[in-house]
Structure formats: C-alpha cells, structure tokens
Motif scaffolding. Structure first.
Motif, PDB file in Angstrom:
ATOM      1  N   GLU A  25       8.405  -9.497  -1.424  1.00 33.66           N
ATOM      2  CA  GLU A  25       9.108  -8.803  -0.658  1.00 33.66           C
ATOM      3  C   GLU A  25       8.258  -8.610   1.257  1.00 33.66           C
ATOM      4  N   GLU A  26       8.083  -7.699   1.036  1.00 34.82           N
ATOM      5  CA  GLU A  26       6.877  -7.587   1.653  1.00 34.82           C
ATOM      6  C   GLU A  26       6.436  -8.986   2.290  1.00 34.82           C
ATOM      7  N   LEU A  27       6.046 -10.513   1.900  1.00 36.68           N
ATOM      8  CA  LEU A  27       5.661 -11.691   2.544  1.00 36.68           C
ATOM      9  C   LEU A  27       7.244 -12.085   3.398  1.00 36.68           C
ATOM     10  N   SER A  28       7.933 -11.406   2.951  1.00 34.12           N
ATOM     11  CA  SER A  28       9.708 -12.388   3.688  1.00 34.12           C
ATOM     12  C   SER A  28      10.254 -11.422   4.529  1.00 34.12           C
ATOM     13  N   ASN A  29       9.620 -10.194   3.846  1.00 35.08           N
ATOM     14  CA  ASN A  29       9.794  -9.217   5.599  1.00 35.08           C
ATOM     15  C   ASN A  29       8.618  -9.797   6.906  1.00 35.08           C
ATOM     16  N   ILE A  30       7.553 -10.219   6.676  1.00 31.86           N
ATOM     17  CA  ILE A  30       7.030 -10.811   7.286  1.00 31.86           C
ATOM     18  C   ILE A  30       6.973 -11.567   8.091  1.00 31.86           C
ATOM     19  N   LEU A  31       7.534 -12.400   7.370  1.00 30.96           N
ATOM     20  CA  LEU A  31       8.102 -13.930   7.830  1.00 30.96           C
ATOM     21  C   LEU A  31       9.320 -13.841   8.678  1.00 30.96           C
ATOM     22  N   LEU A  32      10.419 -12.826   8.252  1.00 30.47           N
ATOM     23  CA  LEU A  32      11.649 -12.553   8.797  1.00 30.47           C
ATOM     24  C   LEU A  32      10.940 -12.223  10.050  1.00 30.47           C
ATOM     25  N   SER A  33      10.203 -11.265  10.177  1.00 33.52           N
ATOM     26  CA  SER A  33      10.041 -10.394  11.738  1.00 33.52           C
ATOM     27  C   SER A  33       9.412 -11.682  12.303  1.00 33.52           C
ATOM     28  N   TRP A  34       8.066 -12.481  11.797  1.00 33.27           N
ATOM     29  CA  TRP A  34       7.853 -13.642  13.182  1.00 33.27           C
ATOM     30  C   TRP A  34       8.816 -14.670  13.380  1.00 33.27           C
ATOM     31  N   THR A  62      -0.044 -24.256  -5.619  1.00 33.84           N
ATOM     32  CA  THR A  62       1.291 -23.683  -6.409  1.00 33.84           C
ATOM     33  C   THR A  62       2.190 -22.114  -6.224  1.00 33.84           C
ATOM     34  N   ILE A  63       0.591 -21.990  -6.568  1.00 31.07           N
ATOM     35  CA  ILE A  63      -0.071 -20.225  -7.528  1.00 31.07           C
ATOM     36  C   ILE A  63       0.557 -19.175  -5.851  1.00 31.07           C
ATOM     37  N   SER A  64       0.815 -19.722  -4.028  1.00 30.01           N
ATOM     38  CA  SER A  64       0.889 -19.000  -3.720  1.00 30.01           C
ATOM     39  C   SER A  64       2.573 -19.573  -3.082  1.00 30.01           C
ATOM     40  N   ALA A  65       3.445 -19.995  -3.748  1.00 27.65           N
ATOM     41  CA  ALA A  65       5.047 -20.820  -4.119  1.00 27.65           C
ATOM     42  C   ALA A  65       5.378 -19.646  -4.637  1.00 27.65           C
ATOM     43  N   ALA A  66       4.829 -19.070  -5.232  1.00 26.30           N
ATOM     44  CA  ALA A  66       5.203 -18.186  -6.525  1.00 26.30           C
ATOM     45  C   ALA A  66       5.395 -17.172  -6.068  1.00 26.30           C
ATOM     46  N   TYR A  67       5.372 -16.240  -5.244  1.00 27.20           N
ATOM     47  CA  TYR A  67       5.045 -15.029  -4.353  1.00 27.20           C
ATOM     48  C   TYR A  67       6.407 -15.272  -3.405  1.00 27.20           C
ATOM     49  N   LEU A  68       6.482 -16.720  -3.434  1.00 23.72           N
ATOM     50  CA  LEU A  68       7.495 -16.655  -2.309  1.00 23.72           C
ATOM     51  C   LEU A  68       8.958 -16.695  -2.804  1.00 23.72           C
ATOM     52  N   ASP A  69       9.797 -16.036  -1.439  1.00 15.29           N
ATOM     53  CA  ASP A  69      11.255 -16.307  -1.470  1.00 15.29           C
ATOM     54  C   ASP A  69      11.705 -17.576  -0.787  1.00 15.29           C
ATOM     55  N   LYS A 113       5.043 -16.364 -21.594  1.00 15.68           N
ATOM     56  CA  LYS A 113       5.880 -15.574 -20.636  1.00 15.68           C
ATOM     57  C   LYS A 113       6.326 -16.645 -19.252  1.00 15.68           C
ATOM     58  N   VAL A 114       6.264 -16.318 -17.974  1.00 17.46           N
ATOM     59  CA  VAL A 114       5.863 -17.227 -16.606  1.00 17.46           C
ATOM     60  C   VAL A 114       4.374 -17.415 -16.249  1.00 17.46           C
ATOM     61  N   PRO A 115       4.255 -18.602 -15.776  1.00 20.17           N
ATOM     62  CA  PRO A 115       3.181 -18.587 -15.729  1.00 20.17           C
ATOM     63  C   PRO A 115       2.279 -17.905 -14.722  1.00 20.17           C
ATOM     64  N   PHE A 116       3.520 -17.208 -13.667  1.00 19.08           N
ATOM     65  CA  PHE A 116       2.446 -15.833 -13.035  1.00 19.08           C
ATOM     66  C   PHE A 116       2.999 -14.976 -13.026  1.00 19.08           C
ATOM     67  N   ILE A 117       2.359 -14.145 -12.845  1.00 20.73           N
ATOM     68  CA  ILE A 117       2.861 -12.262 -13.037  1.00 20.73           C
ATOM     69  C   ILE A 117       4.151 -12.326 -12.083  1.00 20.73           C
ATOM     70  N   PRO A 118       5.283 -11.882 -12.199  1.00 15.06           N
ATOM     71  CA  PRO A 118       6.199 -11.245 -11.007  1.00 15.06           C
ATOM     72  C   PRO A 118       5.612 -10.382  -9.729  1.00 15.06           C
ATOM     73  N   ARG A 119       5.047 -10.449  -9.142  1.00 12.62           N
ATOM     74  CA  ARG A 119       5.325  -8.707  -7.693  1.00 12.62           C
ATOM     75  C   ARG A 119       6.382  -8.723  -6.905  1.00 12.62           C
ATOM     76  N   PRO A 120       6.819  -8.586  -7.551  1.00 11.37           N
ATOM     77  CA  PRO A 120       8.306  -8.423  -6.741  1.00 11.37           C
ATOM     78  C   PRO A 120       8.255  -7.695  -4.994  1.00 11.37           C
ATOM     79  N   ASN A 121       7.399  -7.092  -5.171  1.00 13.17           N
ATOM     80  CA  ASN A 121       7.229  -6.001  -3.793  1.00 13.17           C
ATOM     81  C   ASN A 121       5.736  -7.320  -3.064  1.00 13.17           C
ATOM     82  N   LEU A 122       5.386  -7.490  -4.101  1.00 13.61           N
ATOM     83  CA  LEU A 122       4.325  -8.896  -3.091  1.00 13.61           C
ATOM     84  C   LEU A 122       5.465 -10.193  -1.753  1.00 13.61           C
TER      85      LEU A 122
END
Length: 322
Positions: free
Chosen positions: A22-31, A41-48, A11-20
């Motif tokens: 998407e939520e992070l993207s929505n928050i940042l796009l609103s800010w 690195t692990i934080s970058a894994a969950y950013l689009d 498997k990939v190094p980190f478990i994909p969390r698409p909901n997380l």
C-alpha cells in the motif's frame, strides 16, 4: 522446526506485506511516473501491478521471471532427499508465481537468449526485451598485458555470502585442486570477495590465497593469467565472467559459469564439463602460455564486439523511447 518446514512446503514464495504494498502504491501514485522499472521478481511481489497500470503507468520487470532456476539447480546439487524436496517445492511455487507476474507487466528484461526463450515458454504473450549484462567500455581504453605474460595463477571473485559463489570455491578446493596437486601442478588460487569466510582464512595451503573484500577488483583481473569459474548454481549471466574476458584473462569455466554469453569453447574461453576436465585444461594452459594469450585476446575482442553497455542497452532504451 515443524512450522518452518510446513511453511516451506505450503506457503506462497514471499511473505505478503500488505502495508508495504500500500505504501509503495501511494508513493508511486503521488509521483505519477510514466514507467516503473521493477528490479527482480521479489520486488514485483510487493507491487500492486494492476492498480499502477490502471493509473497509466507502464511496468517493466528487470531480470525477473527466471529465479526459479536457482532452486532447481539447488535441488539438482542437493545431497539429501529433504533438501532436494524443499528446493524443488520452492522452485515450483516460485515458477508459478513468476508465470503469473510476467503476464501482468508490460515488458520483461531478459539478460540472455536462453532466459528470453524460457520466459516465452512460460507465457507466449510476454513482451521480452533482450538486454544482456555488459561491461564498461572504458576497460578498453588502455592496453593490457597478454595473459601468458602475467602472474601465473588462477583468480575467482564474488560475494561469498551468495551461495553459488561459495559453492564454486568449495568445489574447486575439494575437487579440482586435489587433481592438480596429484599431477604436481603448482597453480595458485586467489579469491576476492566479501562475506563470511573465516573457515577459508583458516586454511593453510601455500596455493590458496583468500583476500576477503578488496576495494579495486580490476587490478586482480589485470594481474592474473587465468580466471577459473567452477559455478554450478545460480542463473543469469556472470558479470565476473564478462569482466574477466574483457580484461583478457584466459578463462576456464563450467557451462553454468558461461551461461548466456555465447562462448565458443576453445576460442573465447574453455568450458569444462567435469572437474577432471577443468583440472586438465588448467594443466594444459600451464604448459602452453601462448594458448593462454590467444584465449585472452579472443575473449577481450568478443566482449568488445558484443558486450559493452551502450550496445547491450539498445533494445531497452528503444523500448522506453517508443
């Protein structure tokens, strides 16, 4: 068990969390921030990252892209073939992922010249900002007791839930301390830090003093003469090492413990290549407290010259200002 082993190898190094993501993207796009500084690195894994950059944000990856070194060193230290293979596989998958990530972001912060070089080797086009770890300049506002006049003991600190720290303590107890005892050297080892350590607390040895979590670590940096750093795992630069030097301790360390700092062995600290060397240097310091004082004074001046936070952060601040 078989499923876990299969996942570790495939498997990939980190478990994909698409909901997380998407939520992070929505928050940042609103800010709508100008910059997003991503920690590790692990934080970058969950950013689009492409989506955020398309919205005009600059992405800075702080101390990322080099975490595969942790698993490479775990593999080198592993005693069993299975552990070695698992860690090598993890290191390989993580390195591939990190190579991809550093190609997406606008800049990557490196805490040492060695890591900056590694990042450029992974991707020659990466924008690396050298920002070493540092210490609070307020440490230098007060005079300190010279190392040779302090309590004659060795000190080590770190969260023992972090495997490289616990490994360092075990290495000292099982390899360095027996050599010292064989030579009749009575040198206390004091360790401070949280994390599971019931087995350490159960050790009844008059030379071993596990304190557990302490509220004020600075008092121990000022109290003891020697900082011993037997680390062989992990990466980056050791903040504990920088602080010990800043407080004027005579430091005896492994090459990994001193990594990225630019220490001149014998001048700013002593870098031991083997357990036998580490024990020998500790014995020499016990017989020559003047040398301990000189080492501690040179270490403190070295940190004043190169590792206070205002100086360390200059390149990163300049990048943001630009």
């Amino acid at each position: 068990l078989y499923k876990r082993l299969y996942n570790k190898f495939t498997k990939v190094p980190f478990i994909p969390r698409p909901n997380l993501t998407e939520e992070l993207s929505n928050i940042l796009l609103s800010w709508e921030p100008d910059f997003v500084q991503v920690e590790k690195t692990i934080s970058a894994a969950y950013l689009d990252i492409p989506k955020l950059k398309a919205a005009g944000m600059r992405i800075v990856l702080e101390e990322g892209g080099v975490h595969h070194l942790y698993y490479e060193r775990e593999a080198a230290a592993a005693e069993s073939f299975i552990k070695k293979a698992l860690n090598l596989r993890r290191a390989g998958r993580l390195k591939s992922f990190e190579k991809e990530v550093i190609g997406k972001v606008d800049a990557v912060v490196a805490v040492s010249h060695e890591e900056a070089s590694l990042l450029r080797k992974m991707n020659p086009n990466v924008n690396v900002i050298y920002t070493p770890n540092g210490v609070d300049e307020n440490i230098f506002t007060n005079e300190i007791t010279p190392a040779g006049q302090r309590h004659w003991g060795a000190f080590f600190c770190g969260n023992l839930a972090y495997r490289p720290n616990r490994d360092a303590v075990d290495l000292y107890l099982h390899h360095v301390m027996p050599i010292l005892k064989k030579g009749k050297e009575q040198l206390d080892l004091v360790i401070a830090g949280g994390g599971p350590q019931d087995d350490l607390l159960a050790i009844h040895d008059p030379l071993f003093h596990p304190l557990g979590y302490v509220n004020d670590i600075s008092m121990y940096f000022k109290m003891y003469a020697i900082f011993v750093n037997p680390m062989r795992l992990g990466g980056g630069t050791n903040l504990k090492m920088l602080e010990a030097m800043a407080y004027g301790m005579a430091c005896v360390t492994t090459a990994i413990g001193a990594e990225g700092i630019g220490i001149e062995s014998g001048k700013h600290a002593i870098v031991a290549q083997t357990f036998e060397e580490m024990a020998d240097y500790l014995c020499r310091l016990s017989d020559n407290k003047t040398q301990a004082t000189l080492l501690g004074a040179a270490a403190r001046q070295f940190i004043i010259d190169y590792y206070t936070w205002p100086d360390c952060a200059k390149q990163l601040i300049a990048y943001y200002n630009s």
